[in-house]
Design an enzyme around this catalytic site. Structure first.
Site, PDB file in Angstrom:
ATOM      1  N   CYS A  73       0.844  -1.209   0.000  1.00 26.28           N
ATOM      2  CA  CYS A  73       0.000   0.000   0.000  1.00 26.28           C
ATOM      3  C   CYS A  73       0.874   1.252   0.000  1.00 26.28           C
ATOM      4  O   CYS A  73       0.568   2.232  -0.690  1.00 26.28           O
ATOM      5  CB  CYS A  73      -0.926   0.019   1.210  1.00 26.28           C
ATOM      6  SG  CYS A  73      -2.110  -1.320   1.227  1.00 26.28           S
ATOM      7  N   ARG A  96      -7.805  -4.526  -2.990  1.00 25.65           N
ATOM      8  CA  ARG A  96      -7.396  -3.403  -3.865  1.00 25.65           C
ATOM      9  C   ARG A  96      -8.386  -3.280  -5.016  1.00 25.65           C
ATOM     10  O   ARG A  96      -8.133  -3.732  -6.129  1.00 25.65           O
ATOM     11  CB  ARG A  96      -5.987  -3.649  -4.411  1.00 25.65           C
ATOM     12  CG  ARG A  96      -4.943  -3.727  -3.351  1.00 25.65           C
ATOM     13  CD  ARG A  96      -3.544  -3.879  -3.910  1.00 25.65           C
ATOM     14  NE  ARG A  96      -2.688  -4.399  -2.867  1.00 25.65           N
ATOM     15  CZ  ARG A  96      -2.243  -3.672  -1.841  1.00 25.65           C
ATOM     16  NH1 ARG A  96      -2.547  -2.398  -1.766  1.00 25.65           N
ATOM     17  NH2 ARG A  96      -1.499  -4.229  -0.911  1.00 25.65           N
TER      18      ARG A  96
HETATM   19  C1  BEZ Z   1       0.588  -4.620   1.870  1.00 25.90           C
HETATM   20  O1  BEZ Z   1       1.789  -4.863   1.792  1.00 25.90           O
HETATM   21  O2  BEZ Z   1       0.123  -3.559   1.471  1.00 25.90           O
HETATM   22  C2  BEZ Z   1      -0.324  -5.682   2.417  1.00 25.90           C
HETATM   23  C3  BEZ Z   1       0.088  -6.989   2.366  1.00 25.90           C
HETATM   24  C4  BEZ Z   1      -0.727  -7.962   2.881  1.00 25.90           C
HETATM   25  C5  BEZ Z   1      -1.936  -7.631   3.464  1.00 25.90           C
HETATM   26  C6  BEZ Z   1      -2.350  -6.297   3.497  1.00 25.90           C
HETATM   27  C7  BEZ Z   1      -1.531  -5.326   2.965  1.00 25.90           C
END
Ligand code: BEZ
Length: 231
Positions: A66, A143
């Protein structure tokens, strides 16, 4: 403050053990209106009518993928602006979590995220948009990205898992494609890029099918993008 003004009805689960259904929004549906707190103050989706809007959810603040997405989007914010398109992000995290994360991003990456990030702690918006995976036991939004046109209609949408970041060039390409289609009335072929020719829709006339010089000429025909040469 979280007020969904226009939401589609959820279907009733088949039984008590069935996962909650997604909102079932489709291309061509009106984007459900809402009002919520965000990092730039209160926002209402319908206030963005008259311009394009990319509304997207992310699983959580302070997570690796993110963070890279927000840095990449903030760096390309001017490119969205040039296309008459606003950006609006959303997650379950609180407004103060968003603030702290944006401060960290500014300090660590030297970029200020100035587009709004909505807080949706009750997931009333995330559920209305189908941003919460029914298969997941946690409350994180996946997402999901909605491309909403100036009339408030959902024109394209996509969904990526938490462990795969979105492509900002592809987000811009989708926007460019939708805007070119609206301007020229054609069809954007595979791998279309701005400046490439669009395709004309196939004929509906059997006479034109038989009159076409080549067997494919009645359904596979290039049309010029306004201001550009046909390739
Ligand atoms: C992330 O790296 O953005 C992420 C990875 C796994 C679960 C939620 C967010």
């Amino acid at each position: 403050m979280y007020c969904i003004r226009e939401v589609k009805c959820y279907e009733k689960p088949m039984n008590d053990h069935a996962p909650p259904p997604c909102a079932g929004l489709r291309i061509g549906d009106a984007a459900p209106d809402f009002e919520a707190r965000s990092t730039i103050g209160p926002v209402r989706l319908s206030a963005f009518r008259g311009r394009w809007l990319v509304l997207f959810s992310h699983p959580a603040d302070f997570t690796p993928v993110c963070t890279t997405e927000f840095v990449a989007l903030a760096r390309e914010a001017a490119a969205f602006e040039q296309r008459g398109c606003a950006l609006m992000a959303l997650s379950v995290d609180s407004l103060f979590s968003h603030f702290a994360w944006l401060r960290l991003i500014r300090d660590r990456f030297g970029i200020e995220v100035r587009f709004p990030i909505v807080e949706d702690p009750t997931l009333v918006i995330g559920r209305a948009y189908g941003m919460v995976s029914p298969a997941d036991s946690d409350s994180a939004t996946v997402r999901t990205t909605f491309f909403i046109d100036p009339a408030g209609t959902i024109r394209a949408m996509n969904c990526y898992p938490a462990n795969l970041g979105r492509s900002v060039p592809e987000m811009l390409r989708i926007l460019d494609g939708l805007q070119a289609i609206d301007a020229a009335g054609g069809l954007a072929p595979a791998n279309w890029q701005p400046g490439d020719a669009l395709l004309e829709p196939a004929t509906h006339s059997l006479d034109e099918v038989f009159a076409a010089p080549e067997a494919s000429d009645w359904f596979l025909r290039a049309a010029c993008t306004p201001g550009q040469e046909t390739r």
